[in-house]
Design an enzyme around this catalytic site. Structure first.
Site, PDB file in Angstrom:
ATOM      1  N   THR A  29      88.539  68.132  -5.075  1.00 10.65           N
ATOM      2  CA  THR A  29      88.220  69.485  -5.451  1.00 10.65           C
ATOM      3  C   THR A  29      88.117  70.776  -6.229  1.00 10.65           C
ATOM      4  OG1 THR A  29      85.584  69.132  -4.567  1.00 10.65           O
ATOM      5  CG2 THR A  29      85.971  71.015  -5.408  1.00 10.65           C
ATOM      6  N   THR A 104      88.900  66.134  -0.010  1.00 11.50           N
ATOM      7  CA  THR A 104      88.979  66.522   1.939  1.00 11.50           C
ATOM      8  C   THR A 104      88.274  65.522   2.772  1.00 11.50           C
ATOM      9  OG1 THR A 104      86.039  67.666   0.922  1.00 11.50           O
ATOM     10  CG2 THR A 104      88.078  69.079   1.725  1.00 11.50           C
TER      11      THR A 104
HETATM   12  N1  ASP Z   1      84.688  64.130  -3.071  1.00 18.00           N
HETATM   13  C1  ASP Z   1      85.605  65.146  -3.298  1.00 18.00           C
HETATM   14  C2  ASP Z   1      86.288  64.335  -2.487  1.00 18.00           C
HETATM   15  O1  ASP Z   1      86.973  63.967  -1.370  1.00 18.00           O
HETATM   16  C3  ASP Z   1      85.202  66.044  -2.363  1.00 18.00           C
HETATM   17  C4  ASP Z   1      86.622  67.136  -1.912  1.00 18.00           C
HETATM   18  O2  ASP Z   1      87.363  67.734  -2.426  1.00 18.00           O
HETATM   19  O3  ASP Z   1      86.401  68.290  -1.106  1.00 18.00           O
HETATM   20  O4  ASP Z   1      87.665  64.102  -3.257  1.00 18.00           O
END
Ligand code: ASP
Length: 355
Positions: A29, A104
């Site tokens: 993200t 994340t």
């Molecule tokens: N779905 C995303 C990922 O893990 C969430 C994020 O980046 O926080 O790539």
């Protein structure tokens, strides 16, 4: 062909840079901006100084290694870990520190895996990401990225302050293999229940020097790639069936299993359950016991409901997280040749991942 493109950014011009940092951008993200149709698309790091102008306040040479295929971290697999570890290996002497921008969702897995793969690391490798894309007004991306860069470039007495793999998120610097994603909406996404916070960023960045891994003079980096994937996680739950447990344990080629048990390492004592685990251990499958609790640790033998596990040879994971346990198991199966060595590595901390 290399799986990434290198982008060079000088925030220091016309002054000489004080530090050099490599940013490894894998996706997630953090690096997203809105396009003309108001859809979120990955951001072009060539424009990072426009998006994060305060980076100009640092005298830095920044190189971004941007993955050709930027991914949501749900699609991460050990080949991406090889790419990240390989970049650190190839550029280790050129940079003072490394940042890994990563989604994340699986950050704690990747960061744990990288901590095991980088043996003898003496520089900061800081994972960060964001809950809101960098292109969103209230995004946490800018602060996370800027502070991660500051930590990765900071030195004390000509030595890096941090010489281990960490996650920096929402003002906290955590040991990577102690951290867990605990929140999917609020900004405070990561916690390390069983290990102190390594640093907290407020007006100043306050380090807990007693918790940081000490810099080790004259240690050479050894990068261990090619992580084995023949592992599984079995979470116990009331009503777990014999067919389910036996199904997992009979997976062709299975070499290691993390069993997520209750409380301090307790599990059903039914005969079929213990027999199934015992047969697997006799076939050579390593079984590592990890608690479903966020804090505390596995103490096999404390309750009657963990005594059998201990006697059949299930290995206690002590206070390790599931993320660190599964990646450690993968690492140990790949890089310790004998059963004795594998066992020895699993019961002791290799990179500060357990007590
Ligand atoms: N779905 C995303 C990922 O893990 C969430 C994020 O980046 O926080 O790539």
């Amino acid at each position: 062909m290399k799986p990434y493109e290198l982008i060079h950014i000088e925030t220091a011009t016309p002054k000489a840079p004080e530090s050099a940092v490599m940013i490894i951008y894998t996706g997630g993200t953090l690096g997203m901006v809105y396009n003309e149709e108001q859809a979120l698309v990955p951001f072009d790091f060539q424009n990072i100084l426009d998006e994060v102008p305060s980076l100009r306040n640092f005298n830095l040479k920044i190189t971004v290694a941007s993955f050709n295929k930027l991914i949501d971290s749900s699609n991460v697999n050990p080949s991406h870990w090889d790419d990240i570890a390989g970049l650190v290996e190839d550029h280790y002497d050129e940079y003072d520190g490394f940042i890994v921008i990563h989604g994340t969702d699986t950050m704690a897995y990747t960061a744990s895996a990288i901590s095991f793969m980088l043996e003898g690391l003496n520089k900061p490798v800081i994972f960060t990401g964001a809950q809101l894309p960098i292109g969103a007004a209230r995004s946490d991306a800018r602060e996370n990225l800027i502070t991660a860069i500051e930590i990765a470039s900071q030195k004390l007495n000509h030595r890096p302050i941090v010489s281990e793999v960490c996650i920096y998120f929402d003002n906290l610097l955590l040991r990577a293999n102690r951290a867990k994603k605990v929140e999917s909406v609020q900004f405070d996404a990561f916690q390390s229940e069983n290990y102190p916070v390594l640093a907290e960023a407020g007006v100043i960045i306050e380090y807990d020097f007693s918790a940081l891994r000490p810099y080790q003079a004259e240690v050479e980096l050894k990068v261990r790639k090619n992580i084995q994937q023949e592992v599984a996680i079995l979470k116990v739950f009331p009503g777990i069936s014999k067919a389910f447990v036996e199904g997992i344990l009979s997976i062709n080629g299975l070499r290691g299993l993390v069993i997520e048990t209750y409380g301090s390492g307790n599990a059903p004592t039914e005969k079929w359950f213990i027999d199934a685990l015992q047969n697997a251990i006799e076939k050579g499958i390593l079984i590592l016991n990890v608690s479903q609790c966020m804090g505390g640790k596995v103490i096999q033998g404390r309750y009657q409901t963990s005594k059998d596990l201990q006697s059949i040879g299930v290995i206690s994971g002590s206070d390790i997280t599931t993320e660190a346990a599964i990646t450690k198991l993968m690492y140990v199966l790949s890089h310790a040749d004998t059963k004795e060595m594998q066992h020895k590595y699993l019961i002791k901390p290799l990179r500060g991942e357990m007590e």
